[in-house]
Design an enzyme around this catalytic site. Sequence first.
Site, PDB file in Angstrom:
ATOM      1  N   ASN A  13       0.852  -1.191   0.000  1.00  0.00           N
ATOM      2  CA  ASN A  13       0.000   0.000   0.000  1.00  0.00           C
ATOM      3  C   ASN A  13       0.889   1.244   0.000  1.00  0.00           C
ATOM      4  OD1 ASN A  13      -1.410   2.255   1.119  1.00  0.00           O
ATOM      5  ND2 ASN A  13      -3.040   0.893   1.792  1.00  0.00           N
ATOM      6  N   ASP A  15      -0.139   4.496  -0.016  1.00  0.00           N
ATOM      7  CA  ASP A  15      -0.829   5.725   0.405  1.00  0.00           C
ATOM      8  C   ASP A  15       0.097   6.723   1.098  1.00  0.00           C
ATOM      9  OD1 ASP A  15      -3.152   4.508  -0.423  1.00  0.00           O
ATOM     10  OD2 ASP A  15      -3.953   4.168   1.599  1.00  0.00           O
ATOM     11  N   HIS A  16       0.993   6.185   1.939  1.00  0.00           N
ATOM     12  CA  HIS A  16       1.744   7.114   2.787  1.00  0.00           C
ATOM     13  C   HIS A  16       2.945   7.743   2.087  1.00  0.00           C
ATOM     14  CE1 HIS A  16      -1.157   6.614   5.777  1.00  0.00           C
ATOM     15  NE2 HIS A  16      -1.009   5.304   5.785  1.00  0.00           N
ATOM     16  N   HIS A  49      -5.645   3.763  -1.621  1.00  0.00           N
ATOM     17  CA  HIS A  49      -6.962   4.137  -1.094  1.00  0.00           C
ATOM     18  C   HIS A  49      -7.248   5.581  -1.485  1.00  0.00           C
ATOM     19  CE1 HIS A  49      -9.637   4.433   2.801  1.00  0.00           C
ATOM     20  NE2 HIS A  49     -10.283   4.765   1.707  1.00  0.00           N
ATOM     21  N   ARG A  51      -9.339   8.319  -0.792  1.00  0.00           N
ATOM     22  CA  ARG A  51     -10.310   8.719   0.232  1.00  0.00           C
ATOM     23  C   ARG A  51     -11.166   9.861  -0.282  1.00  0.00           C
ATOM     24  NH1 ARG A  51      -8.804   6.589   5.645  1.00  0.00           N
ATOM     25  NH2 ARG A  51     -10.579   7.809   6.366  1.00  0.00           N
ATOM     26  N   ARG A  55      -6.918  12.919   1.147  1.00  0.00           N
ATOM     27  CA  ARG A  55      -5.828  13.347   2.039  1.00  0.00           C
ATOM     28  C   ARG A  55      -4.468  12.787   1.621  1.00  0.00           C
ATOM     29  NH1 ARG A  55      -7.397  10.108   7.520  1.00  0.00           N
ATOM     30  NH2 ARG A  55      -9.357  11.183   7.142  1.00  0.00           N
ATOM     31  N   HIS A  56      -4.466  11.632   0.936  1.00  0.00           N
ATOM     32  CA  HIS A  56      -3.168  11.140   0.438  1.00  0.00           C
ATOM     33  C   HIS A  56      -3.252  10.885  -1.078  1.00  0.00           C
ATOM     34  CE1 HIS A  56      -5.144   7.424   1.677  1.00  0.00           C
ATOM     35  NE2 HIS A  56      -4.801   7.532   2.940  1.00  0.00           N
ATOM     36  N   GLU A  76      -8.733   0.722  -3.166  1.00  0.00           N
ATOM     37  CA  GLU A  76      -9.516   0.769  -1.917  1.00  0.00           C
ATOM     38  C   GLU A  76     -10.422   1.973  -1.943  1.00  0.00           C
ATOM     39  OE1 GLU A  76      -8.100   1.019   2.236  1.00  0.00           O
ATOM     40  OE2 GLU A  76      -6.527  -0.266   1.468  1.00  0.00           O
ATOM     41  N   THR A 106      -6.964   6.605  10.314  1.00  0.00           N
ATOM     42  CA  THR A 106      -6.835   5.512   9.348  1.00  0.00           C
ATOM     43  C   THR A 106      -8.120   4.697   9.409  1.00  0.00           C
ATOM     44  OG1 THR A 106      -5.481   3.616   8.689  1.00  0.00           O
ATOM     45  CG2 THR A 106      -5.630   4.024  11.039  1.00  0.00           C
ATOM     46  N   THR A 107      -8.218   3.661   8.578  1.00  0.00           N
ATOM     47  CA  THR A 107      -9.444   2.862   8.546  1.00  0.00           C
ATOM     48  C   THR A 107      -9.549   2.085   9.859  1.00  0.00           C
ATOM     49  OG1 THR A 107      -9.017   2.656   6.196  1.00  0.00           O
ATOM     50  CG2 THR A 107     -10.781   1.302   7.088  1.00  0.00           C
ATOM     51  N   GLU A 157     -11.248  -9.192   3.164  1.00  0.00           N
ATOM     52  CA  GLU A 157      -9.961  -8.877   3.780  1.00  0.00           C
ATOM     53  C   GLU A 157     -10.216  -8.714   5.267  1.00  0.00           C
ATOM     54  OE1 GLU A 157      -7.291  -6.186   1.842  1.00  0.00           O
ATOM     55  OE2 GLU A 157      -6.445  -5.511   3.753  1.00  0.00           O
ATOM     56  N   HIS A 200      -3.709  -4.534   7.706  1.00  0.00           N
ATOM     57  CA  HIS A 200      -3.809  -3.333   8.541  1.00  0.00           C
ATOM     58  C   HIS A 200      -2.911  -3.458   9.764  1.00  0.00           C
ATOM     59  CE1 HIS A 200      -5.190   0.395  10.265  1.00  0.00           C
ATOM     60  NE2 HIS A 200      -5.798   0.632   9.109  1.00  0.00           N
ATOM     61  N   GLY A 222       1.110  -1.440   4.300  1.00  0.00           N
ATOM     62  CA  GLY A 222       1.535  -0.133   3.820  1.00  0.00           C
ATOM     63  C   GLY A 222       2.368   0.651   4.804  1.00  0.00           C
ATOM     64  N   HIS A 223       1.744   1.147   5.837  1.00  0.00           N
ATOM     65  CA  HIS A 223       2.367   2.138   6.721  1.00  0.00           C
ATOM     66  C   HIS A 223       3.726   1.676   7.237  1.00  0.00           C
ATOM     67  CE1 HIS A 223       2.817   4.372  10.588  1.00  0.00           C
ATOM     68  NE2 HIS A 223       2.487   5.371   9.785  1.00  0.00           N
TER      69      HIS A 223
HETATM   70  N1  PXP Z   1      -5.876  -3.142   4.022  1.00  0.00           N
HETATM   71  C1  PXP Z   1      -6.832  -2.199   4.114  1.00  0.00           C
HETATM   72  C2  PXP Z   1      -8.212  -2.561   3.679  1.00  0.00           C
HETATM   73  C3  PXP Z   1      -6.533  -0.901   4.565  1.00  0.00           C
HETATM   74  O1  PXP Z   1      -7.496   0.024   4.663  1.00  0.00           O
HETATM   75  C4  PXP Z   1      -5.198  -0.585   4.879  1.00  0.00           C
HETATM   76  C5  PXP Z   1      -4.837   0.800   5.283  1.00  0.00           C
HETATM   77  O2  PXP Z   1      -5.056   1.681   4.250  1.00  0.00           O
HETATM   78  C6  PXP Z   1      -4.244  -1.596   4.759  1.00  0.00           C
HETATM   79  C7  PXP Z   1      -4.615  -2.876   4.354  1.00  0.00           C
HETATM   80  C8  PXP Z   1      -2.803  -1.356   5.059  1.00  0.00           C
HETATM   81  O3  PXP Z   1      -2.677  -1.014   6.400  1.00  0.00           O
HETATM   82  P1  PXP Z   1      -1.298  -0.464   6.915  1.00  0.00           P
HETATM   83  O4  PXP Z   1      -1.020   0.798   6.166  1.00  0.00           O
HETATM   84  O5  PXP Z   1      -1.555  -0.232   8.375  1.00  0.00           O
HETATM   85  O6  PXP Z   1      -0.286  -1.524   6.658  1.00  0.00           O
END
Ligand code: PXP
Length: 250
Positions: A13, A15-16, A49, A51, A55-56, A76, A106-107, A157, A200, A222-223
């Site tokens: 992921n 996003d960040h 994702h 959003r 935001r990202h 996403e 976050t989600t 998921e 996540h 991701g993060h």
């Molecule tokens: N899966 C889903 C459905 C998510 O919403 C996220 C966060 O955007 C992730 C996986 C990845 O989570 P993380 O960034 O905490 O690894």
Amino acid sequence: MTDYAGRLRLGVNIDHVATVRNARGSAYPDPIRAAKLAEEAGADGITAHLREDRRHISDADIDGLMEALSVPLNFEMAATDEMQAIALRHKPHAVCIVPEKREERTTEGGLEVAREENKLAHFIAPLRDAGCRVSIFIAADQKQIEAAHRIGAQVIELHTGAYCDFHSEGHFDERDAELARLREMSAYAHSLGLEVHAGHGLTYDTVGPVAAFPEVMELNIGHFIIGEAIFRGLAPAIHEMRRLMDEARA
Ligand code: PXP
């Protein structure tokens, strides 16, 4: 050997990368460059994702990812008309439907599928018809899994955030209970014919036990990977995650 003991896929992921870019309102660092690098480093897919508040990830990032990627994009999104239209325009390999609150960092939780079954069934039907694999992000809860199955999702998921939070807070009994729930619900979802993904909050410390569930086909992370890339670079950060996943799977 069971048919589901195949190679566990890693979705990265990005996003960040966009979070850091947007902190300066500049064009750098570019999430598409990160996605290509992740692909070269062995990511089996890229997750982004979009959003509602952008935001990202931006709309232009999704355009760029669709154009640049060789591996599948897991798009996403919240279950809104706007996002549905964007997904139908791009027809990514997969869409993952997540709950979204403006004020959350976050989600935070899984989708309440059981409460909105009819609405979600209608929402995902055109996405499925367009050829997208529809994944629903849910807690390890039998009621939600059954509802996801009834609405016609091909994939769930499982939200690993609570498991990871318990681990990092040192609440090991609760962590182990949540892990047991995740394990049991992975097997249950698989028995219904759903493909099982998880993600996540996963880190090098927490990925192993989840990667070891034989029914889990994909982890989306991701993060932690993007954070770890600051210290060791993106490709080595991904290689290490891959190594730990493979080790746990073996
Ligand atoms: N899966 C889903 C459905 C998510 O919403 C996220 C966060 O955007 C992730 C996986 C990845 O989570 P993380 O960034 O905490 O690894």
